[in-house]
Write a protein that holds these residues in place. Structure first.
Motif, PDB file in Angstrom:
ATOM      1  N   VAL A 144      47.279 -52.864   2.288  1.00  0.00           N
ATOM      2  CA  VAL A 144      48.155 -51.852   1.704  1.00  0.00           C
ATOM      3  C   VAL A 144      47.398 -50.526   1.623  1.00  0.00           C
ATOM      4  CG1 VAL A 144      49.563 -51.224  -0.294  1.00  0.00           C
ATOM      5  CG2 VAL A 144      49.327 -53.638   0.367  1.00  0.00           C
ATOM      6  N   GLU A 145      48.052 -49.433   2.058  1.00  0.00           N
ATOM      7  CA  GLU A 145      47.434 -48.116   2.043  1.00  0.00           C
ATOM      8  C   GLU A 145      47.143 -47.664   0.615  1.00  0.00           C
ATOM      9  OE1 GLU A 145      46.539 -46.238   4.546  1.00  0.00           O
ATOM     10  OE2 GLU A 145      47.474 -47.176   6.285  1.00  0.00           O
ATOM     11  N   LEU A 146      46.135 -46.802   0.483  1.00  0.00           N
ATOM     12  CA  LEU A 146      45.651 -46.375  -0.826  1.00  0.00           C
ATOM     13  C   LEU A 146      46.757 -45.798  -1.711  1.00  0.00           C
ATOM     14  CD1 LEU A 146      43.501 -45.756  -2.929  1.00  0.00           C
ATOM     15  CD2 LEU A 146      42.835 -43.748  -1.596  1.00  0.00           C
ATOM     16  N   ASP A 147      47.517 -44.843  -1.222  1.00  0.00           N
ATOM     17  CA  ASP A 147      48.528 -44.216  -2.071  1.00  0.00           C
ATOM     18  C   ASP A 147      49.635 -45.187  -2.457  1.00  0.00           C
ATOM     19  OD1 ASP A 147      47.299 -41.764  -2.359  1.00  0.00           O
ATOM     20  OD2 ASP A 147      48.266 -40.871  -0.609  1.00  0.00           O
ATOM     21  N   ALA A 148      49.929 -46.142  -1.585  1.00  0.00           N
ATOM     22  CA  ALA A 148      50.921 -47.166  -1.924  1.00  0.00           C
ATOM     23  C   ALA A 148      50.390 -48.075  -3.029  1.00  0.00           C
ATOM     24  CB  ALA A 148      51.279 -47.992  -0.690  1.00  0.00           C
ATOM     25  N   VAL A 149      49.091 -48.341  -3.009  1.00  0.00           N
ATOM     26  CA  VAL A 149      48.473 -49.137  -4.074  1.00  0.00           C
ATOM     27  C   VAL A 149      48.585 -48.392  -5.402  1.00  0.00           C
ATOM     28  CG1 VAL A 149      46.295 -50.083  -4.949  1.00  0.00           C
ATOM     29  CG2 VAL A 149      46.873 -50.328  -2.529  1.00  0.00           C
ATOM     30  N   VAL A 150      48.312 -47.106  -5.376  1.00  0.00           N
ATOM     31  CA  VAL A 150      48.396 -46.297  -6.605  1.00  0.00           C
ATOM     32  C   VAL A 150      49.811 -46.341  -7.174  1.00  0.00           C
ATOM     33  CG1 VAL A 150      48.240 -43.951  -7.546  1.00  0.00           C
ATOM     34  CG2 VAL A 150      46.478 -44.797  -5.971  1.00  0.00           C
ATOM     35  N   ASP A 151      50.811 -46.205  -6.318  1.00  0.00           N
ATOM     36  CA  ASP A 151      52.210 -46.269  -6.778  1.00  0.00           C
ATOM     37  C   ASP A 151      52.510 -47.614  -7.432  1.00  0.00           C
ATOM     38  OD1 ASP A 151      52.709 -43.721  -5.899  1.00  0.00           O
ATOM     39  OD2 ASP A 151      53.597 -44.337  -3.987  1.00  0.00           O
ATOM     40  N   LYS A 152      52.060 -48.686  -6.792  1.00  0.00           N
ATOM     41  CA  LYS A 152      52.289 -50.030  -7.343  1.00  0.00           C
ATOM     42  C   LYS A 152      51.607 -50.189  -8.698  1.00  0.00           C
ATOM     43  CE  LYS A 152      54.560 -52.874  -4.431  1.00  0.00           C
ATOM     44  NZ  LYS A 152      55.645 -53.797  -4.835  1.00  0.00           N
ATOM     45  N   LEU A 153      50.361 -49.714  -8.804  1.00  0.00           N
ATOM     46  CA  LEU A 153      49.612 -49.863 -10.041  1.00  0.00           C
ATOM     47  C   LEU A 153      50.301 -49.145 -11.200  1.00  0.00           C
ATOM     48  CD1 LEU A 153      45.959 -49.381  -8.730  1.00  0.00           C
ATOM     49  CD2 LEU A 153      46.965 -51.505  -9.580  1.00  0.00           C
ATOM     50  N   ARG A 154      50.829 -47.985 -10.933  1.00  0.00           N
ATOM     51  CA  ARG A 154      51.500 -47.234 -12.002  1.00  0.00           C
ATOM     52  C   ARG A 154      52.763 -47.945 -12.473  1.00  0.00           C
ATOM     53  NH1 ARG A 154      50.100 -41.424  -9.176  1.00  0.00           N
ATOM     54  NH2 ARG A 154      48.078 -41.162 -10.221  1.00  0.00           N
ATOM     55  N   LYS A 155      53.436 -48.619 -11.560  1.00  0.00           N
ATOM     56  CA  LYS A 155      54.612 -49.406 -11.955  1.00  0.00           C
ATOM     57  C   LYS A 155      54.185 -50.669 -12.698  1.00  0.00           C
ATOM     58  CE  LYS A 155      57.381 -47.779  -8.043  1.00  0.00           C
ATOM     59  NZ  LYS A 155      57.959 -48.141  -6.727  1.00  0.00           N
ATOM     60  N   MET A 156      53.103 -51.294 -12.231  1.00  0.00           N
ATOM     61  CA  MET A 156      52.619 -52.521 -12.865  1.00  0.00           C
ATOM     62  C   MET A 156      52.201 -52.274 -14.307  1.00  0.00           C
ATOM     63  SD  MET A 156      50.399 -53.938  -9.677  1.00  0.00           S
ATOM     64  CE  MET A 156      49.455 -55.069 -10.671  1.00  0.00           C
ATOM     65  N   ALA A 157      51.677 -51.090 -14.589  1.00  0.00           N
ATOM     66  CA  ALA A 157      51.222 -50.778 -15.938  1.00  0.00           C
ATOM     67  C   ALA A 157      52.341 -50.927 -16.960  1.00  0.00           C
ATOM     68  CB  ALA A 157      50.651 -49.361 -15.985  1.00  0.00           C
ATOM     69  N   GLU A 158      53.590 -50.737 -16.526  1.00  0.00           N
ATOM     70  CA  GLU A 158      54.728 -50.857 -17.433  1.00  0.00           C
ATOM     71  C   GLU A 158      54.932 -52.307 -17.891  1.00  0.00           C
ATOM     72  OE1 GLU A 158      58.163 -49.220 -15.545  1.00  0.00           O
ATOM     73  OE2 GLU A 158      57.101 -47.410 -14.869  1.00  0.00           O
ATOM     74  N   PHE A 159      54.425 -53.254 -17.127  1.00  0.00           N
ATOM     75  CA  PHE A 159      54.629 -54.674 -17.434  1.00  0.00           C
ATOM     76  C   PHE A 159      53.404 -55.340 -18.063  1.00  0.00           C
ATOM     77  CE2 PHE A 159      57.505 -53.572 -13.988  1.00  0.00           C
ATOM     78  CZ  PHE A 159      58.718 -54.076 -14.442  1.00  0.00           C
ATOM     79  N   ALA A 160      52.307 -54.590 -18.174  1.00  0.00           N
ATOM     80  CA  ALA A 160      51.088 -55.150 -18.753  1.00  0.00           C
ATOM     81  C   ALA A 160      51.263 -55.328 -20.255  1.00  0.00           C
ATOM     82  CB  ALA A 160      49.907 -54.235 -18.465  1.00  0.00           C
ATOM     83  N   CYS A 161      50.750 -56.411 -20.765  1.00  0.00           N
ATOM     84  CA  CYS A 161      50.889 -56.681 -22.195  1.00  0.00           C
ATOM     85  C   CYS A 161      49.791 -57.634 -22.652  1.00  0.00           C
ATOM     86  CB  CYS A 161      52.259 -57.293 -22.484  1.00  0.00           C
ATOM     87  SG  CYS A 161      52.627 -57.502 -24.244  1.00  0.00           S
TER      88      CYS A 161
END
Length: 293
Positions: A144-161
């Motif tokens: 996965v390309e770097l910027d796509a990883v960054v986008d995914k990580l920012r979305k994943m942060a919403e589900f971290a608990c």
């Protein structure tokens, strides 16, 4: 795909062996017991040694965030090798670590204009941050390309608990997180707090009497949070001092038998968070897998 190096601050609490397996570099936080001499987390002192020291010597240490220069050194090592950089940091509501990493990236961009440096505020702590780092590694290894990883990580942060309980309120009181009266009442009545991570901060969720009820509560809150999506989440159970390991392992085994994807290894809450909540935490940390966000 251009290659990129993954860097994290030491508050991610990933065991060193797993960091080495996944080619993760880390930038250490610092801890002081005398407010003069500062030790680097993981390099100068391990979490277990830290907990032993504060418990046996009744100490209330101070932590210090990584410097801009520390981030620059870690990033530049990768840049000189021709790699881009992805750096993940502890929640900016906990620490200035993220801003130091951003400043380091901005400075280095002038010297390495052909390289890309991305810094992500995970809005997480301890193993939630660590799981985000490992999900970034999985995406890297999947191409996965770097910027796509960054986008995914920012979305994943919403589900971290995470849900955490501690046996003693002493360190929370000394750090100004709770009042002295509340700490005294907790000790007398055997009250254990249930603390949740919400919006990048640790906040009171509930309180119960007794350690067994507290452990059951953090498990029940975790299961309620995940709901019917257990196959979409990864979980890590973490503990503070070594004496908490058995309780953490039992909690992990129970979740595993109920079909949850729980890491085999019990992680140790690192010095960065342990200095503020004390030596007795047990927590369930959860994060949605990148395929499901």
């Amino acid at each position: 795909m251009r290659k990129y190096k993954i860097i994290a601050d030491s508050s991610c609490d990933i065991p060193v062996s797993i960091m080495n397996e996944n080619d993760i570099s880390y930038v250490p936080f610092h801890v002081s017991f005398d407010q003069e001499t500062y030790l680097e987390e993981l390099r100068d002192i391990t979490p277990d040694a830290f907990y032993h020291k504060i418990t046996t010597e009744k100490l209330f240490p101070k932590t210090s965030l990584p410097s801009v220069q520390s981030y620059m050194d870690a990033m530049e090592t990768a840049l000189k090798e021709g790699s881009d950089v992805l750096c993940l940091c502890l929640s900016s509501k906990f620490s200035g670590s993220y801003q130091c990493a951003v400043n380091a990236g901005n400075i280095l961009t002038e010297s390495y204009p052909e390289n890309t440096i991305r810094v992500v505020d995970t809005t997480c702590a301890t193993a939630c941050e660590g799981m985000m780092v490992l999900e970034a590694c999985r995406m890297r290894d999947a191409g996965v390309e770097l910027d796509a990883v960054v986008d995914k990580l920012r979305k994943m942060a919403e589900f971290a608990c995470l849900y955490v309980t501690v046996d003693s309120l002493e360190h929370l009181q000394k750090g100004g997180r709770i009042g002295k009266a509340s700490a005294m009442a907790g000790a007398i009545l055997n009250i254990k707090p249930i603390i949740a991570m919400k919006d990048g901060e640790l906040q009171p969720e509930s309180k119960v009497r007794g350690s067994k009820k507290a452990l059951k509560s953090i498990m029940d809150f975790s299961k309620e949070k995940i709901g019917s999506e257990k196959e979409q989440y990864r979980l890590v159970v973490v503990r503070g001092e070594k004496s908490r390991h058995a309780a953490a392992a039992e909690l992990a085994d129970t979740l595993r038998t109920e079909g949850y994807d729980v890491a085999d290894e019990i992680w140790t809450v690192g010095i960065t968070i342990g200095a503020h909540i004390g030596p007795t935490p047990v927590a369930v940390c959860m994060l949605k897998k990148y395929e499901f966000v």
